[in-house]
Design a protein around this motif. Structure first.
Motif, mmCIF file in Angstrom:
data_model
loop_
_atom_site.group_PDB
_atom_site.id
_atom_site.type_symbol
_atom_site.label_atom_id
_atom_site.label_comp_id
_atom_site.label_asym_id
_atom_site.label_seq_id
_atom_site.Cartn_x
_atom_site.Cartn_y
_atom_site.Cartn_z
ATOM 1 N N ASP A 1 46.872 45.558 33.093
ATOM 2 C CA ASP A 1 47.403 44.838 34.068
ATOM 3 C C ASP A 1 48.273 45.310 35.312
ATOM 4 N N ASP B 1 37.273 42.350 32.307
ATOM 5 C CA ASP B 1 37.685 41.989 31.029
ATOM 6 C C ASP B 1 37.559 42.653 30.084
ATOM 7 N N HIS C 1 45.290 39.656 29.580
ATOM 8 C CA HIS C 1 45.751 40.604 29.494
ATOM 9 C C HIS C 1 45.773 42.007 28.964
ATOM 10 N N ASN C 2 45.622 43.108 29.807
ATOM 11 C CA ASN C 2 45.705 43.975 29.357
ATOM 12 C C ASN C 2 47.246 44.504 29.660
ATOM 13 N N LEU D 1 41.032 42.995 27.860
ATOM 14 C CA LEU D 1 41.813 41.525 27.847
ATOM 15 C C LEU D 1 41.693 41.334 26.316
#
Lengths: 369, 257
Positions: free
Chosen positions: A327, A282, A259-260, A285
């Motif tokens: 995210d 991505d 996740h970011n 992340l």
């Protein structure tokens, strides 16, 4: 010489030959009898998948522990795995960035080693899919131990380790005294799979052995609840919204996904997961870390930018920094969770219940050298 | 192979779901294999997760994640009888997932010669949705802790049926940064999809494949109504937008030629 005497001499000679022949091997005892080791799965934990080609044995775990703490696994014999994975920090690095040989700084904070036998990916960017592959990496990494495995193997085969006889230890563990990178990695993996934390206050509460305080229980409820005002965000429950990534099922408090979480507006300094996948979404992340022993494992985030849990909670409370790959869970970028001070205090109280001091004090995990 | 081709091939691989047909016509140990391959589209145009598309208000939309549970795959025989299974599979449409992709559990479908429809449910059947500890499954099972990574709704000790996430640009030419989230769950949102087919024969030991399409554009703007993504925010459980999304979804699956 009569025939009887001749026979006695022949038989005696044959017996002497057998005795000498059986004793002149001078090598290892060919009998290999490893002691099988079975992981005791704690209550509410999922099954642990052990690779079929790396069955656990007492001897393998013993060897793995020695290798985990063995400084011959670094170029200048200055650091071991345990140098960056300190027991008091739940086997993570209390420094934001870890130092390799010659003091070279890495680019990320060394993650906690806790319950890795249940993890489905490894490293902050998930570039290793198995524990064995993860262990292989830091030894040769130029910013970490920076030594070729061939050199390590040669050292273990030929160097003088005082009372330690590594070829014998490898024989005990794997039935061969021919040391290889693969066997060394397997031994360390066996050891790490035994590093199980399951005796925090929260674990004890789940087992019905203790109570949570009102504040801790409030924090637990906030942890599980959706964030946001339901008038603004349908389904919102004014919670802290932690569970999406730090799921409670299986009691590992990580979804093992990437996740970011809104740390940066762009990702030049560390692109994260995209370096593994090449997939632009991505960018920025990183893997969700477990929250087990989180109170012991400061500093936080992949680059160790936050020093306290209060800072971490405030980051999520503020909603973080918006970016192209943030995210959707960090959906409150315009306002944050808006937790009240007492709610933040409760959340931290709950996080403290995940501390397992018996784990970090377990003598079986300490430096045996 | 360029990145897009690779991404599509990855997606294609991820979305195969397989049914083992046991208890067949000849011997109990024989089985057949039914593969349903699903690809995504957006109002009829092929879609890969991460592509940018446009909604009915001409705003730029970027779907970033679509995961769902598909269960109880069934076939309708020519005499109208539904031959049911108790399958469950997790479908992950986001590429390069680190999560485990649950393979279909082995099935029990009574073998018949000719069928003319496929039916499945979107979601987790009620009897599996709550009350079964996910740690009781092997890690390879789609409802296990690892298999359900990202799909657990811990507060309700249950599963998200569908997770659809992405972002949109609320202004023309603006940044694509406004998130939308559909986390559809709870028994009332369990839906049934029926796809009519030409008559096909299927026997024990056969391996048969169908290509399906899921039009995410229609799931937002479909038979049950249009959803304004800028108003979705986080749509969880059985809230109006989630209900409409699931209703639209049931008519968004089609059989590709």
């Amino acid at each position: 010489m009569n025939s009887n005497r001749l026979s006695r001499i022949t038989v005696s000679g044959f017996m002497i030959f057998i005795a000498v022949a059986s004793g002149c091997d001078c090598g290892k005892n060919p009998t290999w009898e490893p002691t099988s080791y079975t992981i005791d799965i704690p209550a509410f934990f999922p099954p642990m998948d052990i690779p079929a080609d790396n069955s656990m044995t007492e001897e393998g775990i013993k060897l793995g522990r020695l290798l985990f703490w063995e400084k011959a696994l670094s170029l200048d014999h200055s650091i071991s795995c345990g140098s960056c994975h300190a027991p008091t920090s739940s086997f993570s690095d209390p420094n934001p960035l870890s130092s390799g040989v010659n003091g070279t700084l890495g680019s990320r904070n060394a993650s906690v080693i806790v319950n890795l036998g249940w993890s489905s990916s490894f490293f902050w960017d998930g570039r290793a899919m198995t524990l064995e592959d993860q262990i292989r990496d830091p030894v040769e990494h130029p910013l970490e131990m920076n030594v070729a495995w061939e050199v390590v193997v040669d050292r273990l085969m030929n160097d003088d380790f005082s009372e330690l006889d590594y070829p014998q230890l490898f024989f005990d563990a794997f039935g061969t005294d021919l040391i290889t990178e693969d066997l060394a990695v397997k031994a360390i993996a066996q050891f790490i799979r035994t590093m199980i934390s399951a005796n925090s206050k929260f674990d004890q509460w789940r087992r019905g052995e203790t109570d949570l305080s009102d504040l801790e229980y409030l924090g637990y409820q906030l942890f599980l609840k959706e964030g946001g005002d339901p008038e603004v965000n349908p389904g919102g429950e004014f919670g802290a919204d932690c569970f999406h990534c730090h799921g409670e099922a299986g009691l590992q408090f990580s979804d093992y996904l990437f996740h970011n979480n809104g740390l940066d507006p762009s990702f030049e300094s560390d692109p994260g997961r995209v370096n593994v996948t090449g997939y632009v979404l991505d960018s920025g992340l990183f893997k969700t870390p477990t929250l087990r022993n989180v109170a012991l494992s400061a500093p936080y985030m992949h680059d160790g930018r936050f020093n306290t849990l209060e800072e971490v909670v405030e980051h999520y409370n503020s909603g973080g920094v918006s970016s192209s790959t943030i995210d959707p869970f960090m959906k409150y970028t315009t306002g944050g969770l808006e937790l009240a001070p007492q709610q933040k205090e409760a959340l931290i109280a709950f996080l403290n219940t995940l501390t397992d001091t018996t784990f970090i004090q377990n003598p079986d995990f300490r430096n045996p050298h | 192979m360029d990145m897009k081709t690779f991404r599509n091939s990855v997606i294609g691989t991820f979305i195969v779901f397989t049914v083992l047909l046991t208890s067949g016509c000849r011997e109990n140990n024989e089985s057949g294999l039914l593969n349903l391959n699903t690809t995504l589209s957006w109002h009829g145009v092929e879609l890969s997760i991460g592509d940018t598309v446009y909604d009915s208000m001409n705003r730029t939309v970027r779907p970033e994640k679509f995961n769902c549970y598909v269960s109880n795959l069934s076939l309708r025989s020519e005499d109208g009888e539904w031959i049911n299974s108790s399958s469950i599979s997790r479908q992950d449409f986001f590429p390069f997932s680190a999560s485990a992709n649950g393979a279909f559990s082995s099935q029990t479908l009574r073998c018949a010669d000719t069928f003319n429809a496929i039916k499945f449910n979107v979601g987790v059947p009620s009897e599996l949705n709550q009350g079964i500890d996910p740690t009781s499954y092997p890690n390879s099972h789609p409802l296990s802790v690892l298999g359900s990574a990202g799909m657990r709704w811990d507060m309700h000790n249950s599963y998200f049926f569908v997770k659809f996430e992405g972002k949109l640009a609320e202004e023309d030419g603006g940044s694509i940064e406004t998130p939308f989230i559909f986390h559809c769950a709870t028994d009332p949102l369990y839906r049934t999809v029926v796809i009519e087919t030409n008559a096909f024969s299927f026997h024990t030991n056969d391996v048969l494949g169908f290509q399906l399409d899921l039009d995410l554009g229609l799931a937002l703007e479909g038979s049950a109504g249009d959803i304004d993504l800028s108003q979705v925010g986080h749509s969880m459980g059985a809230v109006p937008n989630a209900i409409m999304f699931m209703d639209n979804l049931t008519t968004s699956w089609t059989l590709k030629e």
